[in-house]
Scaffold this motif. Structure first.
Motif, PDB file in Angstrom:
ATOM      1  N   GLU A  32       0.803  -1.218   0.000  1.00 22.20           N
ATOM      2  CA  GLU A  32       0.000   0.000   0.000  1.00 22.20           C
ATOM      3  C   GLU A  32       0.840   1.273   0.000  1.00 22.20           C
ATOM      4  OE1 GLU A  32      -2.423  -0.653   3.447  1.00 22.20           O
ATOM      5  OE2 GLU A  32      -3.844  -1.924   2.355  1.00 22.20           O
ATOM      6  N   ARG A  33       2.030   1.221   0.554  1.00 20.24           N
ATOM      7  CA  ARG A  33       2.866   2.421   0.608  1.00 20.24           C
ATOM      8  C   ARG A  33       4.319   2.008   0.772  1.00 20.24           C
ATOM      9  NH1 ARG A  33       0.931   7.324   2.205  1.00 20.24           N
ATOM     10  NH2 ARG A  33      -0.999   6.542   1.286  1.00 20.24           N
ATOM     11  N   VAL A  34       5.222   2.724   0.074  1.00 13.74           N
ATOM     12  CA  VAL A  34       6.657   2.437   0.126  1.00 13.74           C
ATOM     13  C   VAL A  34       7.413   3.752   0.230  1.00 13.74           C
ATOM     14  CG1 VAL A  34       8.584   1.219  -0.951  1.00 13.74           C
ATOM     15  CG2 VAL A  34       6.237   0.501  -1.440  1.00 13.74           C
ATOM     16  N   GLY A  35       8.373   3.808   1.149  1.00 14.54           N
ATOM     17  CA  GLY A  35       9.235   4.976   1.246  1.00 14.54           C
ATOM     18  C   GLY A  35      10.487   4.802   0.419  1.00 14.54           C
ATOM     19  N   VAL A  36      10.945   5.897  -0.184  1.00 12.49           N
ATOM     20  CA  VAL A  36      12.204   5.899  -0.929  1.00 12.49           C
ATOM     21  C   VAL A  36      13.277   6.475  -0.012  1.00 12.49           C
ATOM     22  CG1 VAL A  36      13.453   6.865  -2.898  1.00 12.49           C
ATOM     23  CG2 VAL A  36      11.071   6.125  -3.153  1.00 12.49           C
ATOM     24  N   CYS A  37      14.392   5.758   0.138  1.00 13.67           N
ATOM     25  CA  CYS A  37      15.452   6.234   1.022  1.00 13.67           C
ATOM     26  C   CYS A  37      16.768   6.348   0.267  1.00 13.67           C
ATOM     27  CB  CYS A  37      15.579   5.337   2.249  1.00 13.67           C
ATOM     28  SG  CYS A  37      16.703   3.947   2.069  1.00 13.67           S
ATOM     29  N   GLY A  38      17.794   6.803   0.978  1.00 16.31           N
ATOM     30  CA  GLY A  38      19.089   7.025   0.353  1.00 16.31           C
ATOM     31  C   GLY A  38      19.697   5.762  -0.214  1.00 16.31           C
ATOM     32  N   THR A  39      19.446   4.617   0.424  1.00 16.47           N
ATOM     33  CA  THR A  39      19.955   3.351  -0.100  1.00 16.47           C
ATOM     34  C   THR A  39      19.364   3.056  -1.473  1.00 16.47           C
ATOM     35  OG1 THR A  39      20.272   2.461   2.119  1.00 16.47           O
ATOM     36  CG2 THR A  39      20.122   0.874   0.322  1.00 16.47           C
ATOM     37  N   ASP A  40      18.059   3.292  -1.638  1.00 18.66           N
ATOM     38  CA  ASP A  40      17.425   3.082  -2.943  1.00 18.66           C
ATOM     39  C   ASP A  40      18.049   3.983  -4.005  1.00 18.66           C
ATOM     40  OD1 ASP A  40      15.462   1.285  -1.808  1.00 18.66           O
ATOM     41  OD2 ASP A  40      14.426   3.048  -1.033  1.00 18.66           O
ATOM     42  N   VAL A  41      18.316   5.228  -3.633  1.00 24.67           N
ATOM     43  CA  VAL A  41      18.914   6.179  -4.574  1.00 24.67           C
ATOM     44  C   VAL A  41      20.317   5.713  -4.975  1.00 24.67           C
ATOM     45  CG1 VAL A  41      19.729   8.553  -4.846  1.00 24.67           C
ATOM     46  CG2 VAL A  41      17.531   8.111  -3.725  1.00 24.67           C
ATOM     47  N   GLU A  42      21.091   5.225  -4.001  1.00 22.53           N
ATOM     48  CA  GLU A  42      22.437   4.737  -4.308  1.00 22.53           C
ATOM     49  C   GLU A  42      22.401   3.489  -5.195  1.00 22.53           C
ATOM     50  OE1 GLU A  42      24.558   4.133  -0.709  1.00 22.53           O
ATOM     51  OE2 GLU A  42      24.664   6.259  -0.211  1.00 22.53           O
ATOM     52  N   LEU A  43      21.441   2.608  -4.961  1.00 19.05           N
ATOM     53  CA  LEU A  43      21.301   1.436  -5.831  1.00 19.05           C
ATOM     54  C   LEU A  43      20.951   1.852  -7.248  1.00 19.05           C
ATOM     55  CD1 LEU A  43      19.371  -0.939  -3.404  1.00 19.05           C
ATOM     56  CD2 LEU A  43      21.680  -1.324  -4.284  1.00 19.05           C
ATOM     57  N   SER A  56      24.860  -7.043  -4.003  1.00 25.10           N
ATOM     58  CA  SER A  56      23.710  -6.625  -4.809  1.00 25.10           C
ATOM     59  C   SER A  56      24.135  -6.621  -6.261  1.00 25.10           C
ATOM     60  CB  SER A  56      23.240  -5.218  -4.410  1.00 25.10           C
ATOM     61  OG  SER A  56      22.911  -5.146  -3.043  1.00 25.10           O
ATOM     62  N   ARG A  57      23.178  -6.913  -7.146  1.00 26.71           N
ATOM     63  CA  ARG A  57      23.497  -6.875  -8.574  1.00 26.71           C
ATOM     64  C   ARG A  57      22.215  -6.601  -9.360  1.00 26.71           C
ATOM     65  NH1 ARG A  57      24.778 -12.098  -7.083  1.00 26.71           N
ATOM     66  NH2 ARG A  57      26.972 -11.635  -7.489  1.00 26.71           N
ATOM     67  N   TYR A  58      22.390  -6.020 -10.523  1.00 24.79           N
ATOM     68  CA  TYR A  58      21.271  -5.766 -11.428  1.00 24.79           C
ATOM     69  C   TYR A  58      20.939  -7.037 -12.213  1.00 24.79           C
ATOM     70  CZ  TYR A  58      22.707  -0.898 -10.607  1.00 24.79           C
ATOM     71  OH  TYR A  58      23.048   0.308 -10.041  1.00 24.79           O
ATOM     72  N   PRO A  59      19.678  -7.213 -12.625  1.00 26.96           N
ATOM     73  CA  PRO A  59      18.523  -6.376 -12.318  1.00 26.96           C
ATOM     74  C   PRO A  59      18.105  -6.536 -10.858  1.00 26.96           C
ATOM     75  CG  PRO A  59      17.822  -8.319 -13.507  1.00 26.96           C
ATOM     76  CD  PRO A  59      19.319  -8.346 -13.494  1.00 26.96           C
ATOM     77  N   LEU A  60      17.576  -5.459 -10.307  1.00 22.55           N
ATOM     78  CA  LEU A  60      17.264  -5.419  -8.886  1.00 22.55           C
ATOM     79  C   LEU A  60      15.926  -4.720  -8.690  1.00 22.55           C
ATOM     80  CD1 LEU A  60      19.788  -4.531  -6.097  1.00 22.55           C
ATOM     81  CD2 LEU A  60      17.599  -3.357  -6.152  1.00 22.55           C
ATOM     82  N   ARG A  61      15.120  -5.256  -7.775  1.00 19.43           N
ATOM     83  CA  ARG A  61      13.823  -4.645  -7.472  1.00 19.43           C
ATOM     84  C   ARG A  61      13.874  -4.053  -6.069  1.00 19.43           C
ATOM     85  NH1 ARG A  61       9.787  -9.357  -9.052  1.00 19.43           N
ATOM     86  NH2 ARG A  61       8.587  -8.301  -7.419  1.00 19.43           N
ATOM     87  N   PRO A  62      13.907  -2.716  -5.939  1.00 18.44           N
ATOM     88  CA  PRO A  62      14.132  -2.069  -4.650  1.00 18.44           C
ATOM     89  C   PRO A  62      12.849  -1.884  -3.839  1.00 18.44           C
ATOM     90  CG  PRO A  62      14.013  -0.410  -6.352  1.00 18.44           C
ATOM     91  CD  PRO A  62      13.843  -1.749  -7.048  1.00 18.44           C
ATOM     92  N   GLY A  63      13.047  -1.319  -2.636  1.00 19.68           N
ATOM     93  CA  GLY A  63      11.931  -0.986  -1.759  1.00 19.68           C
ATOM     94  C   GLY A  63      11.959  -1.787  -0.472  1.00 19.68           C
ATOM     95  N   HIS A  64      12.323  -1.139   0.644  1.00 16.23           N
ATOM     96  CA  HIS A  64      12.404  -1.863   1.919  1.00 16.23           C
ATOM     97  C   HIS A  64      11.697  -1.136   3.064  1.00 16.23           C
ATOM     98  CE1 HIS A  64      15.918   0.819   1.824  1.00 16.23           C
ATOM     99  NE2 HIS A  64      15.800   0.867   3.143  1.00 16.23           N
ATOM    100  N   GLU A  65      11.098   0.013   2.791  1.00 17.10           N
ATOM    101  CA  GLU A  65      10.299   0.728   3.797  1.00 17.10           C
ATOM    102  C   GLU A  65       8.849   0.658   3.319  1.00 17.10           C
ATOM    103  OE1 GLU A  65      11.741   4.716   4.045  1.00 17.10           O
ATOM    104  OE2 GLU A  65      13.804   4.135   4.495  1.00 17.10           O
ATOM    105  N   ILE A 114      15.617  -7.358   2.062  1.00 13.67           N
ATOM    106  CA  ILE A 114      14.502  -7.140   1.132  1.00 13.67           C
ATOM    107  C   ILE A 114      14.744  -5.866   0.332  1.00 13.67           C
ATOM    108  CG2 ILE A 114      12.049  -6.538   0.988  1.00 13.67           C
ATOM    109  CD1 ILE A 114      11.575  -8.426   3.349  1.00 13.67           C
ATOM    110  N   GLY A 115      14.744  -6.018  -0.990  1.00 13.49           N
ATOM    111  CA  GLY A 115      14.906  -4.866  -1.871  1.00 13.49           C
ATOM    112  C   GLY A 115      16.295  -4.304  -1.951  1.00 13.49           C
ATOM    113  N   ILE A 116      17.273  -4.983  -1.318  1.00 13.75           N
ATOM    114  CA  ILE A 116      18.629  -4.440  -1.287  1.00 13.75           C
ATOM    115  C   ILE A 116      19.661  -5.476  -1.730  1.00 13.75           C
ATOM    116  CG2 ILE A 116      20.447  -3.469   0.173  1.00 13.75           C
ATOM    117  CD1 ILE A 116      18.248  -2.313   1.964  1.00 13.75           C
ATOM    118  N   SER A 117      19.691  -6.623  -1.059  1.00 16.64           N
ATOM    119  CA  SER A 117      20.769  -7.583  -1.323  1.00 16.64           C
ATOM    120  C   SER A 117      20.240  -9.008  -1.340  1.00 16.64           C
ATOM    121  CB  SER A 117      21.856  -7.451  -0.242  1.00 16.64           C
ATOM    122  OG  SER A 117      21.375  -7.908   1.018  1.00 16.64           O
ATOM    123  N   GLY A 118      21.068  -9.903  -1.859  1.00 17.68           N
ATOM    124  CA  GLY A 118      20.730 -11.316  -1.880  1.00 17.68           C
ATOM    125  C   GLY A 118      19.668 -11.691  -2.885  1.00 17.68           C
ATOM    126  N   GLY A 119      19.328 -10.775  -3.797  1.00 18.13           N
ATOM    127  CA  GLY A 119      18.341 -11.069  -4.827  1.00 18.13           C
ATOM    128  C   GLY A 119      16.910 -11.130  -4.327  1.00 18.13           C
TER     129      GLY A 119
END
Length: 336
Positions: A32-43, A56-65, A114-119
């Motif tokens: 329902e809602r996801v925050g964008v943070c600095g980690t997402d921007v760096e990815l 972490s490696r591309y392709p990657l699906r972000p979002g952990h907040e 989630i949304g950052i590492s380990g696929g």
């Protein structure tokens, strides 16, 4: 379903992907809602250190907040989770090593995020698959905006606890972004005198709106005894400044991460008898953050400058804030 996919540095698109399936021990959440943070921007930008180390490696699906509602459950999951409003831990440990068994899964050697590492796919999608053990229930008094701010709030709460901030203590926070602002709110809720230092006058607008005891530039910072200093910035020179400013026998907490290495003189650390604390993730702080939001002692919602649809997420990652207000945080509603 629709999901945001990072395909390379500076490249992000909304793709149609296969929806997740509820496997044993896991649930499917309608996001329902996801925050964008600095980690997402760096990815997105390709500057995140995990990309160079292979975590972490591309392709990657972000979002952990994130927050949402449980739509399906896998085998072995208690049926009472179905339909429940939830948020969740970002850190997913193996569950069997000595660190996980001791409650330190956030530093598991096989940690996936989630949304950052380990696929592990992230929450910038219509649905998200999550281990049931990572879920936390949201009470009705915590709305979608606050629900998607639980994860950063939990980080901030851990920093406040690490600083020992409370009645009679004076805390200085370096950095006025989302984490610094949440740290300020949790510290004030615990009775501390709270000051913040920002890089320019524009950066001090939010701290003043939040009602902190002092909002300063470096050149105007008063020579007060700072019982604790929390570095919530991404500036490589500020970890050393935090150590310089803190009172002898005080506490320094490092929660911000610079894009390049930071240095400090450990002789200062020893000769001032300083306790230094590093914070990685909000895992143990999640229940406390939810409780503070639920009882109103902390209100994170002024930090959100705008909420936009999934189609605008790539622009947000690229720095587009044309429709945003003054807060540091942009939220995404994947349903739109």
């Amino acid at each position: 379903m629709r999901a945001l996919v990072l395909t390379g540095p500076g490249r992000a698109e909304v793709h149609d992907v296969e929806p997740p399936v509820a496997v044993p021990g896991q649930v499917i959440v309608d996001v329902e809602r996801v925050g964008v943070c600095g980690t997402d921007v760096e990815l997105f930008a390709g500057t995140m250190s995990y990309l160079s180390t292979g975590r972490s490696r591309y392709p990657l699906r972000p979002g952990h907040e994130w927050c949402g509602r449980v739509a399906a459950i896998g085998e072995g999951v208690d049926g009472s989770w179905l339909g429940r409003r939830v948020t969740g831990d970002t850190m997913i440990g193996c569950g069997t090593c000595h660190r996980c068994r001791a409650g330190r899964h956030h530093v598991c050697a096989d940690l996936r995020e989630i949304g950052i590492s380990g696929g592990v796919p992230g929450a910038l999608a219509e649905q998200l698959r999550v281990p049931v053990g990572a879920l936390h229930t949201l009470p009705d008094t915590v709305d979608e905006t606050a629900g998607a701010l639980v994860e950063p709030g939990a980080n901030a709460l851990r920093a406040v606890l690490g600083a020992g901030a409370g009645p009679g203590g004076r805390l200085l926070i370096l950095g006025t972004g989302a984490i610094g602002s949440l740290v300020a709110q949790f510290a004030r809720a615990r009775g501390a005198e709270v000051h913040m230092m920002g890089r320019d006058e524009e950066a001090l607008r939010l701290p003043r709106r939040l009602g902190v005891d002092g909002a300063w530039l470096r050149e105007s910072l008063p020579p007060l005894p700072w019982h604790a200093v929390i570095d919530a910035s991404n500036a490589p020179q500020l970890p050393a400044l935090a150590l310089e400013l803190v009172e002898p026998a005080g506490r320094v907490v490092y929660i911000g991460l610079a894009g390049t290495p930071s240095t400090l003189d450990t002789r200062d650390l020893a000769l001032k008898d300083i306790v230094a604390v590093g914070i990685l993730g909000g895992s143990s702080g999640i229940p406390g953050a939810i409780a503070a939001y639920a009882d109103g002692s902390v209100d994170p919602r002024p930090l959100v400058a705008a909420t936009v649809g999934l189609g605008e997420a790539a622009g947000v990652l690229a720095g587009n804030r044309s429709a945003a207000g003054p807060g540091p945080k942009i939220h995404i509603d994947p349903r739109h």
